[in-house]
Design an enzyme around this catalytic site. Structure first.
Site, PDB file in Angstrom:
ATOM      1  N   GLU A  48       0.838  -1.200   0.000  1.00 57.58           N
ATOM      2  CA  GLU A  48       0.000   0.000   0.000  1.00 57.58           C
ATOM      3  C   GLU A  48       0.878   1.256   0.000  1.00 57.58           C
ATOM      4  O   GLU A  48       0.615   2.219  -0.730  1.00 57.58           O
ATOM      5  CB  GLU A  48      -0.897   0.027   1.232  1.00 57.58           C
ATOM      6  CG  GLU A  48      -2.001  -1.015   1.257  1.00 57.58           C
ATOM      7  CD  GLU A  48      -2.636  -1.110   2.633  1.00 57.58           C
ATOM      8  OE1 GLU A  48      -2.504  -0.141   3.411  1.00 57.58           O
ATOM      9  OE2 GLU A  48      -3.249  -2.152   2.930  1.00 57.58           O
ATOM     10  N   ASP A  52       0.865   3.827  -3.164  1.00 58.00           N
ATOM     11  CA  ASP A  52       0.434   5.215  -3.037  1.00 58.00           C
ATOM     12  C   ASP A  52       1.393   6.147  -3.769  1.00 58.00           C
ATOM     13  O   ASP A  52       0.965   7.064  -4.479  1.00 58.00           O
ATOM     14  CB  ASP A  52       0.364   5.589  -1.552  1.00 58.00           C
ATOM     15  CG  ASP A  52      -0.025   7.040  -1.337  1.00 58.00           C
ATOM     16  OD1 ASP A  52      -1.180   7.396  -1.644  1.00 58.00           O
ATOM     17  OD2 ASP A  52       0.824   7.821  -0.876  1.00 58.00           O
ATOM     18  N   ASN A 120      -7.072   0.910  -0.334  1.00 53.46           N
ATOM     19  CA  ASN A 120      -5.720   0.415  -0.049  1.00 53.46           C
ATOM     20  C   ASN A 120      -5.354  -0.797  -0.894  1.00 53.46           C
ATOM     21  O   ASN A 120      -4.212  -0.928  -1.341  1.00 53.46           O
ATOM     22  CB  ASN A 120      -5.596   0.058   1.430  1.00 53.46           C
ATOM     23  CG  ASN A 120      -5.579   1.288   2.325  1.00 53.46           C
ATOM     24  OD1 ASN A 120      -5.340   2.396   1.857  1.00 53.46           O
ATOM     25  ND2 ASN A 120      -5.836   1.100   3.604  1.00 53.46           N
ATOM     26  N   GLU A 123      -4.298   0.275  -4.333  1.00 57.81           N
ATOM     27  CA  GLU A 123      -2.916   0.768  -4.332  1.00 57.81           C
ATOM     28  C   GLU A 123      -1.927  -0.392  -4.210  1.00 57.81           C
ATOM     29  O   GLU A 123      -0.865  -0.379  -4.850  1.00 57.81           O
ATOM     30  CB  GLU A 123      -2.715   1.749  -3.183  1.00 57.81           C
ATOM     31  CG  GLU A 123      -3.463   3.057  -3.362  1.00 57.81           C
ATOM     32  CD  GLU A 123      -3.280   4.014  -2.202  1.00 57.81           C
ATOM     33  OE1 GLU A 123      -3.380   5.236  -2.416  1.00 57.81           O
ATOM     34  OE2 GLU A 123      -3.022   3.544  -1.068  1.00 57.81           O
TER      35      GLU A 123
END
Length: 250
Positions: A48, A52, A120, A123
């Site tokens: 995650e 991001d 999440n 990502e």
């Protein structure tokens, strides 16, 4: 307890997202929520984190290349909506990632998974594809799902919802949700006007007037966005000229 996701589920996931992994272990890790963290520490938390950053780079690159007429402030506003939790949760559902998640017993109802969890995992999958197939593969996957979201923002379908855009920006930059305070109201009961101010972490920002509190809040949110990300009307023409010059020099 089975410590691994069913291989058939992994195959179904790859078909659903349109990417075939060389190493399915990284996909398995991306789909494993911390609610069922195992002894081998197989969970998607670190993915995650990486995803991001990759997502931000991909969207910034895409916006920069496809929208040369937009100013830096305008690009920032678009990006803040596109990479928001709400948008990522929505495209995560479109990719059917909820059907392949490996979660703990407390999260077994996949119809009511938290938006944060859905965002999440999207990502995490971006990061997994990046690790397995490189930047181009991650880029193609990301834009496949988010290009239409960018198009929606560019067509100003979000333009009137300045409060939503400000909320996403404030949560990302300051970790808090903006609040609004009525400064004054004037006029008779059947025709009142309200003045509202935005507060973020106790600091005062933009003010706005409206015939209702909601209208005044939208106006104040718009003014606050212009404080954080100014977008002068004259910037667009200058930006186009600058892009043309830059392309010549490259």
């Amino acid at each position: 307890m089975n410590n691994h996701i069913n291989p058939e589920k992994l195959n179904e996931c790859q078909l659903a997202i349109g990417y075939c992994f060389h190493n399915t272990l990284v996909l398995e890790k991306a789909l494993t929520h911390t609610s069922c963290r195992l002894e081998n520490n197989l969970s998607n938390e670190r993915l995650e984190f990486l995803g991001d950053a990759i997502l931000g780079m991909i969207i910034s690159d895409y916006l920069y290349k496809t929208l040369p007429q937009y100013s830096e402030g305008e690009l920032t506003k678009i990006k803040s909506v596109v990479v928001s939790q709400a948008t990522l949760a929505r495209v995560s559902l479109e990719a059917n990632l909820q059907d392949f998640l490996f979660v703990g017993k407390g999260l077994n109802d996949r119809n009511f998974l938290p938006k944060s969890l859905l965002a999440n995992v999207f990502e995490a999958v971006i990061a997994a594809i990046y690790i397995d197939g490189g930047f181009e593969a991650a880029y193609n996957f990301t834009i496949k799902y988010l290009a239409k979201e960018i198009d929606i923002v560019c067509k100003n379908q979000h333009e009137k919802n300045y409060k939503s855009i400000l909320q996403q920006y404030s949560q990302k930059e300051y970790g808090v949700t903006p609040s609004y305070r009525v400064l004054q109201q004037i006029g008779p009961d059947h025709g009142k006007s309200f003045e509202v101010i935005v507060l973020i972490k106790g600091n005062e920002y933009g003010r706005g007037w409206g015939k209702s509190k909601k209208e005044a809040e939208q106006s104040a949110a718009k003014e606050t966005l212009n404080i954080f990300m100014p977008t002068p009307n004259l910037v667009s023409n200058n930006a186009s000229e600058t892009c043309s010059t830059s392309e010549t020099c490259m």
